[in-house]
Design a protein around this motif. Structure first.
Motif, PDB file in Angstrom:
ATOM      1  N   LEU A   1       0.983  -1.149   0.058  1.00 52.55           N
ATOM      2  CA  LEU A   1       0.146   0.120  -0.031  1.00 52.55           C
ATOM      3  C   LEU A   1       0.689   1.142  -0.003  1.00 52.55           C
ATOM      4  CD1 LEU A   1      -3.019  -1.166   2.629  1.00 52.55           C
ATOM      5  CD2 LEU A   1      -2.992  -0.838   0.063  1.00 52.55           C
ATOM      6  N   ALA A   2       1.889   1.263   0.768  1.00 49.34           N
ATOM      7  CA  ALA A   2       2.911   2.346   0.704  1.00 49.34           C
ATOM      8  C   ALA A   2       3.243   2.588  -0.724  1.00 49.34           C
ATOM      9  CB  ALA A   2       3.936   2.336   1.840  1.00 49.34           C
ATOM     10  N   ALA A   3       3.872   1.473  -1.168  1.00 50.89           N
ATOM     11  CA  ALA A   3       4.411   1.465  -2.736  1.00 50.89           C
ATOM     12  C   ALA A   3       3.477   2.233  -3.548  1.00 50.89           C
ATOM     13  CB  ALA A   3       4.881  -0.061  -3.070  1.00 50.89           C
ATOM     14  N   LEU A   4       2.295   1.598  -3.535  1.00 44.01           N
ATOM     15  CA  LEU A   4       1.159   2.134  -4.482  1.00 44.01           C
ATOM     16  C   LEU A   4       0.945   3.556  -4.234  1.00 44.01           C
ATOM     17  CD1 LEU A   4      -1.313  -0.885  -4.363  1.00 44.01           C
ATOM     18  CD2 LEU A   4       0.075  -0.262  -6.241  1.00 44.01           C
ATOM     19  N   THR A   5       0.930   3.931  -2.891  1.00 41.21           N
ATOM     20  CA  THR A   5       0.564   5.403  -2.689  1.00 41.21           C
ATOM     21  C   THR A   5       1.706   6.388  -3.312  1.00 41.21           C
ATOM     22  OG1 THR A   5      -0.532   4.920  -0.675  1.00 41.21           O
ATOM     23  CG2 THR A   5       0.501   7.133  -0.652  1.00 41.21           C
ATOM     24  N   PHE A   6       3.019   5.875  -2.976  1.00 44.45           N
ATOM     25  CA  PHE A   6       4.303   6.503  -3.626  1.00 44.45           C
ATOM     26  C   PHE A   6       4.143   6.636  -5.031  1.00 44.45           C
ATOM     27  CE2 PHE A   6       6.130   6.806   0.570  1.00 44.45           C
ATOM     28  CZ  PHE A   6       6.903   7.822   0.493  1.00 44.45           C
ATOM     29  N   ALA A   7       3.739   5.366  -5.706  1.00 40.80           N
ATOM     30  CA  ALA A   7       3.666   5.418  -7.275  1.00 40.80           C
ATOM     31  C   ALA A   7       2.816   6.342  -7.866  1.00 40.80           C
ATOM     32  CB  ALA A   7       3.485   3.885  -7.644  1.00 40.80           C
ATOM     33  N   TYR A   8       1.414   6.610  -7.114  1.00 38.43           N
ATOM     34  CA  TYR A   8       0.486   7.316  -7.498  1.00 38.43           C
ATOM     35  C   TYR A   8       0.932   8.641  -7.508  1.00 38.43           C
ATOM     36  CZ  TYR A   8      -3.878   9.420  -7.885  1.00 38.43           C
ATOM     37  OH  TYR A   8      -5.018  10.301  -8.246  1.00 38.43           O
TER      38      TYR A   8
ATOM     39  N   GLN B   1       8.674   4.503 -10.339  1.00 35.59           N
ATOM     40  CA  GLN B   1      10.126   4.464  -9.771  1.00 35.59           C
ATOM     41  C   GLN B   1      10.236   4.734  -8.155  1.00 35.59           C
ATOM     42  OE1 GLN B   1       9.337   6.921 -12.006  1.00 35.59           O
ATOM     43  NE2 GLN B   1      10.634   6.656 -13.684  1.00 35.59           N
ATOM     44  N   TYR B   2       9.451   5.642  -7.621  1.00 36.62           N
ATOM     45  CA  TYR B   2       9.366   5.756  -6.259  1.00 36.62           C
ATOM     46  C   TYR B   2       8.554   4.467  -5.716  1.00 36.62           C
ATOM     47  CZ  TYR B   2      11.443  10.156  -6.255  1.00 36.62           C
ATOM     48  OH  TYR B   2      12.200  11.433  -6.481  1.00 36.62           O
ATOM     49  N   GLY B   3       7.539   4.100  -6.365  1.00 43.44           N
ATOM     50  CA  GLY B   3       6.875   2.860  -5.618  1.00 43.44           C
ATOM     51  C   GLY B   3       7.596   1.682  -5.724  1.00 43.44           C
ATOM     52  N   LEU B   4       8.422   1.397  -6.655  1.00 39.36           N
ATOM     53  CA  LEU B   4       9.189   0.179  -6.683  1.00 39.36           C
ATOM     54  C   LEU B   4      10.705   0.482  -5.532  1.00 39.36           C
ATOM     55  CD1 LEU B   4      10.186  -2.397  -7.471  1.00 39.36           C
ATOM     56  CD2 LEU B   4      11.211  -1.423  -9.696  1.00 39.36           C
ATOM     57  N   SER B   5      10.934   1.491  -5.614  1.00 43.82           N
ATOM     58  CA  SER B   5      11.911   2.001  -4.634  1.00 43.82           C
ATOM     59  C   SER B   5      11.529   1.686  -3.166  1.00 43.82           C
ATOM     60  CB  SER B   5      12.350   3.498  -4.676  1.00 43.82           C
ATOM     61  OG  SER B   5      12.994   3.481  -5.911  1.00 43.82           O
ATOM     62  N   ILE B   6      10.322   1.967  -2.891  1.00 42.51           N
ATOM     63  CA  ILE B   6       9.653   1.909  -1.513  1.00 42.51           C
ATOM     64  C   ILE B   6       9.657   0.290  -1.105  1.00 42.51           C
ATOM     65  CG2 ILE B   6       7.712   1.716  -0.378  1.00 42.51           C
ATOM     66  CD1 ILE B   6       9.068   4.552   0.091  1.00 42.51           C
ATOM     67  N   LEU B   7       9.172  -0.312  -2.189  1.00 41.70           N
ATOM     68  CA  LEU B   7       9.282  -1.911  -1.718  1.00 41.70           C
ATOM     69  C   LEU B   7      10.757  -2.354  -1.280  1.00 41.70           C
ATOM     70  CD1 LEU B   7       6.877  -3.434  -4.319  1.00 41.70           C
ATOM     71  CD2 LEU B   7       6.535  -2.932  -1.976  1.00 41.70           C
ATOM     72  N   LEU B   8      11.710  -1.772  -2.201  1.00 41.19           N
ATOM     73  CA  LEU B   8      13.019  -2.160  -2.064  1.00 41.19           C
ATOM     74  C   LEU B   8      13.749  -1.855  -0.939  1.00 41.19           C
ATOM     75  CD1 LEU B   8      14.274  -1.642  -5.833  1.00 41.19           C
ATOM     76  CD2 LEU B   8      13.827  -3.869  -4.590  1.00 41.19           C
ATOM     77  N   LEU B   9      13.303  -0.395  -0.457  1.00 42.02           N
ATOM     78  CA  LEU B   9      13.613   0.183   0.696  1.00 42.02           C
ATOM     79  C   LEU B   9      13.122  -0.726   2.149  1.00 42.02           C
ATOM     80  CD1 LEU B   9      15.167   2.522   2.103  1.00 42.02           C
ATOM     81  CD2 LEU B   9      12.888   3.718   2.078  1.00 42.02           C
ATOM     82  N   ALA B  10      12.094  -1.073   1.795  1.00 45.93           N
ATOM     83  CA  ALA B  10      11.454  -1.820   2.957  1.00 45.93           C
ATOM     84  C   ALA B  10      11.914  -3.177   3.081  1.00 45.93           C
ATOM     85  CB  ALA B  10       9.844  -2.054   2.745  1.00 45.93           C
ATOM     86  N   ARG B  11      12.577  -3.681   2.007  1.00 47.93           N
ATOM     87  CA  ARG B  11      13.013  -5.081   2.051  1.00 47.93           C
ATOM     88  C   ARG B  11      14.648  -4.798   2.939  1.00 47.93           C
ATOM     89  NH1 ARG B  11      12.231  -9.983   2.573  1.00 47.93           N
ATOM     90  NH2 ARG B  11      13.855 -11.164   1.787  1.00 47.93           N
TER      91      ARG B  11
END
Length: 113
Positions: A36-43, A48-58
C-alpha cells in the motif's frame, strides 16, 4: 523516503517484540502495509518511487528486524514463510546480504533516472 525508512525500523521493532513474546507474525499483513505504501508513492511520485519503496522496505525492515533479534544482517530463515524471503533464498541460497545490496543498487539506479 527517509520517513518510510524510519517507519520500517519502527515496524521491525514491533515485529521483533512480537516474535520475542511468541506471537506468530502475519506476513500477509506486513506485506500489505509495504505494498500500500508503494502504491501510494507510485501514484503521487511515479512508479520508480513505488518500486523503490518496496526495495527500501526489504532492506530497512529486514536488517532492522535481524538486528533487533540479535541476528546477523545476512540472516535468512532456513524455511522462510514470507514470499520475499522465499524468493531471496531461491535466488541467492543462504546469502541474505547479496539480495539487500542489489536492492540498494536498484534504488540508486531507479531514483537517478
Amino acid at each position: 523516503m527517509i520517513f518510510y525508512a524510519l517507519f520500517c525500523i519502527f515496524f521491525a521493532y514491533i515485529n521483533a517484540k512480537q516474535i520475542a513474546n511468541g506471537y506468530k507474525i502475519k506476513h500477509f499483513w506486513n506485506g500489505l502495509v509495504h505494498v500500500l505504501a508503494a502504491l501510494t508513492f507510485a501514484y503521487f511520485k511515479g512508479w520508480q518511487y513505488g518500486l523503490s519503496i518496496l526495495l527500501l522496505a526489504r532492506v530497512c525492515f529486514d536488517w532492522s528486524l535481524n538486528l533487533f533479534r540479535g541476528l546477523p544482517l545476512d540472516y535468512l530463515p532456513m524455511k522462510p514463510k514470507s514470499i520475499a524471503d522465499k524468493i531471496e533464498k531461491e535466488l541467492f541460497g543462504g546469502n541474505g546480504l547479496i539480495g539487500k545490496l542489489l536492492c540498494i543498487l536498484f534504488i540508486v539506479i531507479l531514483l537517478s533516472c
